[in-house]
Structures are given as structure tokens and as C-alpha cells.
Design an enzyme around this catalytic site. Structure first.
Site, PDB file in Angstrom:
ATOM      1  N   HIS A 325       0.809  -1.213   0.000  1.00  0.00           N
ATOM      2  CA  HIS A 325       0.000   0.000   0.000  1.00  0.00           C
ATOM      3  C   HIS A 325       0.846   1.268   0.000  1.00  0.00           C
ATOM      4  CE1 HIS A 325      -3.249  -2.778   1.158  1.00  0.00           C
ATOM      5  NE2 HIS A 325      -4.061  -1.845   0.720  1.00  0.00           N
ATOM      6  N   GLY A 326       2.073   1.186   0.459  1.00  0.00           N
ATOM      7  CA  GLY A 326       2.904   2.384   0.453  1.00  0.00           C
ATOM      8  C   GLY A 326       4.257   2.133   1.090  1.00  0.00           C
TER       9      GLY A 326
END
Length: 470
Positions: A325-326
Site C-alpha cells: 500500500h505504500g
């Protein structure tokens, strides 16, 4: 070109007109051309990315298929998958890895200017595209789908604009066969598509974007400026915001595809009604959780090598899922929290079964919701310090001024209440039932009213979708 803004409506009406006018044999090229325009609208300099990934996946699958034996096939699969993930690893994770390596090295090893050169602008949808084409390569390696000889068909599979930026993450069998058997230009799915799009638009513009105001305010402020009530609203509000934002996007994506006669898989199934964290991941971002299961958890060994290894594989999968996600420690913590919860639930279930203890359904739902809401704080926070400030807020900030708080955030409080009451009814099966059974003299005015409400509340503007960051 957001689904929720005017440029998309102009684009889609133009696309739909061409879709209706062109013979079915030309629709594949319309998908490629139209989707390229859609993607290039954001940053034309990134338009090479889906073409490169598709070319790697197409050539890689053919190369694997030509291998002489199983060992050569596996070796070529590893090379092909590494080539597919290289752009993602460089663009998304190079700066994160470098900063963490430099942090443990002597000072002056790398200058700030040298580090900045490794910070790249993240192309939209790079993670989703990488996962989509990887699914194709792995499925052909496993002989679960035939190798596609036509590059243009595989390109349409990756580029198809409803799912291009933020999913659902598709398997080849979920879309490619539909490109060979186009349905009528407008069929019974048209009405369903419009209804789903209206619901998604309402979720995004009325719920997600409005609630985002208080969430953004709390996460950007300092502790002295906020009351405990505001912290509580922001913590609960983000659970509502991220669901309405992402499921709203998915509803619009599936609805748009339906209008064009294409089926996309469901991505959400009332996740906040889940009675355990295991159940939650069967309901939230379903195409991602199933992708992680089939292409990461099972290749790691799954549950084939004993309970200890199974739990380790589960934790590894969730931590890497968080990192997907990041490139930040907050996402690693978020993934680790969910991994720990999944491991804990599996261990606890065995003991509860041994002791003949049954957890009431309402308690499971409440506990799961509040664990997920707690973990969302790390997902939303820009750094660990902010996450801790927000989590401490309800315990350290003042509880005074409820009347002022309620008057200031009356609309947001009403929206959260409406969401909590109606979430259990948020299912595509109910929409399909309404399309089949409702009188059209009632159905269409309701749909028009939803469009009017969304446009009126938003005043014609929309925030970027949260998952466009990934």
C-alpha cells in the site's frame, strides 16, 4: 479524470457512443485507444508504463511456454516476474529503502541531493497494473489459462479503463474471454450499471468527501487545537471515509463496465459486518486478498508445512500486503497489526473450540470493527508520531464543548450514523434485485435523485480517490 468529475462524463459519453456505433470486432481497439486517452489524461509522460508491463508479461508468458522442462519453466517465471516488478520496486520503494539504509550508516555517506534523486513521482495504478499482469503470467505458467498470442488482447486486459487505476485486480479468466464474446452493445446490464454508478457516486461525493474534511483537519492539526470529540469523530470517520471512497470507486468501475456489457468481480461484501478479522479479509478488497493468498501465501508454503510455518507465512503475507500500500513504516505497522490479529484469531479459535466456547456474533462484529478502526489510524497517518497523537487524543484532549462540536460537525455526524445503519444493506445482490423487481417509474427517479444529491452536495468538485496513491 476522476469518475466523479465532469471530464469523465464527457469522455465516457464519447466512448459509449463509439462503442454503440462500432462493430464488435473493433471494440478491442476502442478499449486500447480510449483507455490510453483515459490514462494519459493524468500524466502523458507515464503512458508508456502499461504498454511496457504488458509487453513484458506477453513475451514472458510465451518464453515460459517454450521452455523445454519444468526447471526451465520455473526459472523463466522467476525472471519474468522480477522484470515485471522492477519498475514498481524502483519507482515506489527505492527512496524508502535508501533512507532507511542511510539512517544506519555514518553521516555524509550520501548527500541529501543524491537521496532526492531516488524520489520518483508514482505513476497512477502501477501497483494494480503490476499485480494484474503478474496474475496472467503466473496463471499461464500454472496452465490455468492458455498463453495469449495476441498482444492487443492482453493490452486491452491491462488497459481496460474502469479497473485500470485502482482495480478490481483481475485474473485473465475474469476479463480476457469477454473480449472474444462481446454481448449486445446495450443489454439488461445497462440499468444495473447506471444504478451501481449512482450508488458509488453517492458514496464518494456525499459520504467520503464530506467526512474527509474532519479527518484531514484532525490529522493535520496539533493536539492543542482539538477536542476529544474531534479525535473520536476522525477515528471513526476514517473507517467510513475509506470504505465509501474505495467501494464507491469500485461500484463506479463495475457499473461503468456493466454499461459496456463487461462483468468485473465484486471487491467488497459489507466488511464492517465481519464477525472476525479472518472474515473481514474475505469481505474487504476481495481481489487483493485473494491475489495475496494465491500468488504469495500459497507459494510461500501456505498451510502445507505445519501450524508454525502457516502462521509465519500468514504474517509475512500481511506485512508485505501492508508494504504494497505504500513505502512507509506506517503501512508496515498496519500490515503487521492485521497479520498479528489473523494469527491470534487462528490460535484462539482452536482453543475456543477445545473449550466449547462460542463467541456471540455481535461481540465478534464489534471487536472486529474496532480493531480495524484502530489499525486504520496507522494507515491514514503520514507518520508514526501523528498516528500516536491521534490514538492518544481521546484520552488526553479536553471533553468540553460538546454542543459546539455537535453544531460544527452535525452533517458529518449524521452521515456516520446513516452509514452505520445502512451498511448491512450495501450489497450488489440487493441492487440487482431492485433492478429486476422495482417499477421503472420508481427506480429511475431514485437513481436521478442520487445523482442530483451527489452533485449538489459536492458542488461539482471531487477529491482524489484514496487508492490512487497506491
Amino acid at each position: 479524470m476522476l469518475f466523479s468529475e465532469i471530464p469523465f462524463f464527457v469522455f465516457f459519453l464519447t466512448y459509449l457512443t463509439l462503442h454503440l456505433l462500432l462493430p464488435a470486432r473493433w471494440r478491442l481497439y476502442l478499449v486500447i485507444g480510449g483507455s490510453t486517452v483515459f490514462y494519459a489524461w493524468w500524466r502523458v509522460e507515464d503512458v508508456w508504463l502499461p504498454y511496457l508491463l504488458t509487453l513484458i508479461g506477453w513475451a514472458g508468458a510465451i518464453w515460459i511456454d517454450l521452455a523445454a522442462d519444468a526447471r526451465a519453466r520455473k526459472r523463466r517465471l522467476v525472471i519474468a516476474v522480477f522484470a515485471l516488478f522492477t519498475p514498481l520496486l524502483v519507482v515506489k520503494y527505492a527512496f524508502f529503502l535508501l533512507t532507511n539504509i542511510v539512517a544506519i550508516l555514518p553521516g555524509g555517506f550520501v548527500t541529501p541531493d543524491e537521496m532526492t534523486s531516488f524520489r520518483f513521482a508514482l505513476p497512477l495504478g502501477i501497483s494494480f497494473m503490476t499485480f494484474t499482469i503478474t496474475a496472467y503470467v503466473v496463471d499461464t505458467y500454472r496452465s490455468q489459462y492458455p498463453v495469449e498470442k495476441k498482444l492487443q488482447k492482453l493490452l486491452a486486459y491491462v488497459l481496460f479503463f474502469p479497473h485500470l487505476i485502482a482495480g478490481p485486480i483481475l485474473r485473465p479468466n475474469e476479463l480476457l474471454p469477454q473480449f472474444s464474446h462481446w454481448t449486445r452493445a446495450i443489454d439488461a446490464r445497462f440499468t444495473l450499471g447506471v444504478c451501481l454508478f449512482a450508488i458509488g457516486l453517492t458514496k464518494k461525493l456525499v459520504f467520503a468527501d464530506i467526512i474527509a474534511g474532519v479527518v484531514d483537519h484532525v490529522y493535520a492539526s496539533t493536539a492543542q487545537q482539538l477536542s476529544a470529540w474531534e479525535y473520536l469523530l476522525a477515528i471513526h470517520g476514517f473507517s467510513v471515509q475509506i470504505y465509501c471512497d474505495f467501494s464507491g470507486y469500485t461500484d463506479m468501475a463495475i457499473g461503468t463496465a456493466c454499461i459496456l456489457g463487461i462483468r468485473l468481480p465484486i471487491n467488497f461484501r459489507r466488511p464492517y459486518a465481519a464477525h472476525s478479522i479472518v472474515d473481514f479479509w474475505r469481505r474487504w478488497h476481495i481481489t487483493l486478498s485473494s491475489w495475496l493468498r494465491d500468488y504469495l501465501y500459497i507459494p510461500l508454503g501456505g498451510n502445507r508445512n505445519g501450524e508454525g510455518r502457516r502462521l509465519l507465512n500468514l504474517m509475512t503475507t500481511m506485512v508485505l500486503g501492508g508494504l504494497w500500500h505504500g513505502a512507509a513504516w506506517t503501512f508496515v505497522i498496519w500490515g503487521a497489526l492485521h497479520g498479528t490479529a489473523l494469527v491470534g484469531v487462528h490460535l484462539l479459535r482452536a482453543r475456543l473450540a477445545r473449550w466449547n466456547i462460542v463467541v456471540p456474533a455481535w461481540l465478534g462484529i464489534l471487536g472486529t470493527f474496532y480493531f480495524v478502526t484502530f489499525a486504520w489510524v496507522y494507515f491514514r497517518a503520514p507518520d508514526i508520531g501523528t498516528a500516536h497523537r491521534v490514538l492518544q487524543g481521546p484520552f488526553t484532549a479536553s471533553w468540553d464543548g460538546f454542543r459546539t462540536f455537535a453544531a460544527t460537525y452535525a452533517f458529518e455526524l449524521i452521515l456516520v450514523f446513516i452509514f452505520l445503519v445502512t451498511h448491512r444493506y450495501d450489497a450488489h445482490s440487493r441492487v440487482r434485485m431492485a433492478v429486476r423487481t422495482w417499477n421503472k417509474g420508481i427506480l429511475w427517479p431514485v437513481v436521478v435523485a442520487m445523482f442530483a444529491l451527489a452533485i449538489t452536495v459536492s458542488q461539482g468538485s471531487s477529491a482524489k480517490f484514496i487508492y490512487f496513491e497506491f
